[in-house]
Design an enzyme around this catalytic site. Structure first.
Site, PDB file in Angstrom:
ATOM      1  CG  HIS A  38       8.257  -2.198   5.130  1.00 27.21           C
ATOM      2  ND1 HIS A  38       7.251  -3.099   5.384  1.00 27.21           N
ATOM      3  CD2 HIS A  38       7.694  -0.975   5.349  1.00 27.21           C
ATOM      4  CE1 HIS A  38       6.135  -2.459   5.717  1.00 27.21           C
ATOM      5  NE2 HIS A  38       6.389  -1.171   5.716  1.00 27.21           N
TER       6      HIS A  38
ATOM      7  CG  HIS B 208      -0.317   0.009   2.543  1.00 27.34           C
ATOM      8  ND1 HIS B 208      -0.863  -0.607   3.651  1.00 27.34           N
ATOM      9  CD2 HIS B 208       0.839   0.563   2.992  1.00 27.34           C
ATOM     10  CE1 HIS B 208      -0.089  -0.429   4.700  1.00 27.34           C
ATOM     11  NE2 HIS B 208       0.962   0.287   4.337  1.00 27.34           N
TER      12      HIS B 208
ATOM     13  CD  GLU C  31       2.635  -1.587   6.880  1.00 30.84           C
ATOM     14  OE1 GLU C  31       2.527  -0.400   7.183  1.00 30.84           O
ATOM     15  OE2 GLU C  31       2.810  -1.970   5.697  1.00 30.84           O
TER      16      GLU C  31
HETATM   17  C1  DHB Z   1       6.052   3.497   2.880  1.00 29.19           C
HETATM   18  C2  DHB Z   1       4.849   3.725   3.526  1.00 29.19           C
HETATM   19  C3  DHB Z   1       4.176   2.676   4.120  1.00 29.19           C
HETATM   20  O1  DHB Z   1       2.985   2.804   4.748  1.00 29.19           O
HETATM   21  C4  DHB Z   1       4.678   1.414   4.094  1.00 29.19           C
HETATM   22  O2  DHB Z   1       4.001   0.439   4.701  1.00 29.19           O
HETATM   23  C5  DHB Z   1       5.877   1.187   3.444  1.00 29.19           C
HETATM   24  C6  DHB Z   1       6.551   2.223   2.835  1.00 29.19           C
HETATM   25  C7  DHB Z   1       6.813   4.571   2.225  1.00 29.19           C
HETATM   26  O3  DHB Z   1       6.433   5.737   2.311  1.00 29.19           O
HETATM   27  O4  DHB Z   1       7.820   4.291   1.568  1.00 29.19           O
HETATM   28 FE    FE Z   2       2.350   1.020   5.692  1.00 29.08          FE
END
Ligand code: DHB
Ligand code: FE
Length: 284
Positions: free
Chosen positions: A193, A12, A240
């Site tokens: 991430h 997302h 997440e």
């Molecule tokens: C980013 C934003 C998010 O909500 C996410 O889950 C991963 C990356 C971003 O801004 O890069």
């Molecule tokens: Fe996110």
């Protein structure tokens, strides 16, 4: 009994919306990501779900760190987005399905999930980017959306096991709803991430792919992880994954994987896409 026809999981990240606005889908950076989506869009256009139950996390638009429901559900007729500061365009209002939302909310509270019930709720990129991705041009006005928000930002966060149980309880509620409407479930975010701090840029491709396999074949295996395990394995925001786990909890019948894509890094994340078809369990 409403009919749960399938599920989709997707990233997302806000940068996706900008890539679409800037027509960058065919650039070398984005092509391996966007190439995954046409089969999912086609499936949605063919199957025409009436309602999407969409698991997402709010990154600070509606629920900031001063007030953080562990689990929240929208029961409104309409949801609005507004500027989060990412430079992405706000999207047209999203239509709700208030009657089914209330049915699910009542059933969840009776089952011991003390939901925050939102008659008004701004929805952020966690919900809007997946809709824009599935219906380019924001052509989603025919579909109704029930937002289910899981805290993935502020400790203490619900554990994978609890998120799976939430999904299961939502599945039970949908199964007990007297309607022939078609429901699809979306799990958004992930996969591995970490956006900030010492470990910024951490991701774990091998783990992401294993998770996608387990999500299809043996989702309960994923409930053995704690949030801290996920942070250590894939970086801080790997939590997440809980939205994907909640999605899978809803699916009690036979699950068939129709399509998948995985590409990393996209905006520092492992970006996974799954399309699952679901056959409702036989009446007991
Ligand atoms: C980013 C934003 C998010 O909500 C996410 O889950 C991963 C990356 C971003 O801004 O890069
Ligand atoms: Fe996110």
């Amino acid at each position: 009994m409403a009919n749960i026809i399938g599920a989709v999981t997707t990233s997302h990240i806000p940068a996706i919306a900008n890539a679409m606005a800037n027509k960058a889908e065919e650039t070398p950076y984005w092509k391996p990501f966007f190439d995954g989506y046409p089969p999912v869009r086609q499936w949605l256009n063919e199957k025409k779900p009436d309602v999407i139950v969409l698991f997402y996390n709010d990154h600070g638009l509606e629920f900031f760190i001063d007030k953080k429901p562990t689990f929240a559900i929208g029961v409104a007729d309409e949801y609005h987005n507004s500027d989060e500061g990412w430079g992405i365009a706000t999207i047209p209002p999203v239509t709700g399905e208030s009657e089914l939302s209330w049915h699910i909310a009542n059933s969840l509270v009776d089952d011991g999930f003390d939901m925050t019930i939102c008659q008004e709720m701004k929805v952020d990129h966690g919900l809007t980017v997946p809709l824009s991705l599935m219906w380019p041009g924001n052509n989603y006005s025919h579909v109704k959306v029930i937002p289910v928000c899981i805290n993935c930002e502020q400790y203490p966060m619900p554990q994978p096991k609890r998120c799976y149980a939430l999904g299961r309880a939502i599945g039970k509620a949908i199964e007990s709803y007297d309607s022939d409407m078609k429901v699809a479930i979306f799990g958004t975010g992930g996969l591995s991430h970490q956006l900030d701090g010492e470990g910024a840029g951490t991701l774990n491709r091998k783990f992401d792919l294993e998770c996608m396999d387990k999500l299809v074949e043996c989702p309960e295996e994923l409930t053995k992880y704690s949030n801290l395990d996920l942070v250590k394995i894939g970086g801080a925001q790997t939590v997440e994954l809980n939205m994907w786990i909640a999605m899978r909890g809803v699916l009690r019948g036979k699950v068939t994987e129709l399509h998948r894509n995985y590409h990393a890094p996209i905006s520092n994340t492992g970006a996974g896409l799954l399309l699952l078809e679901h056959e409702m369990p036989k009446a007991e």
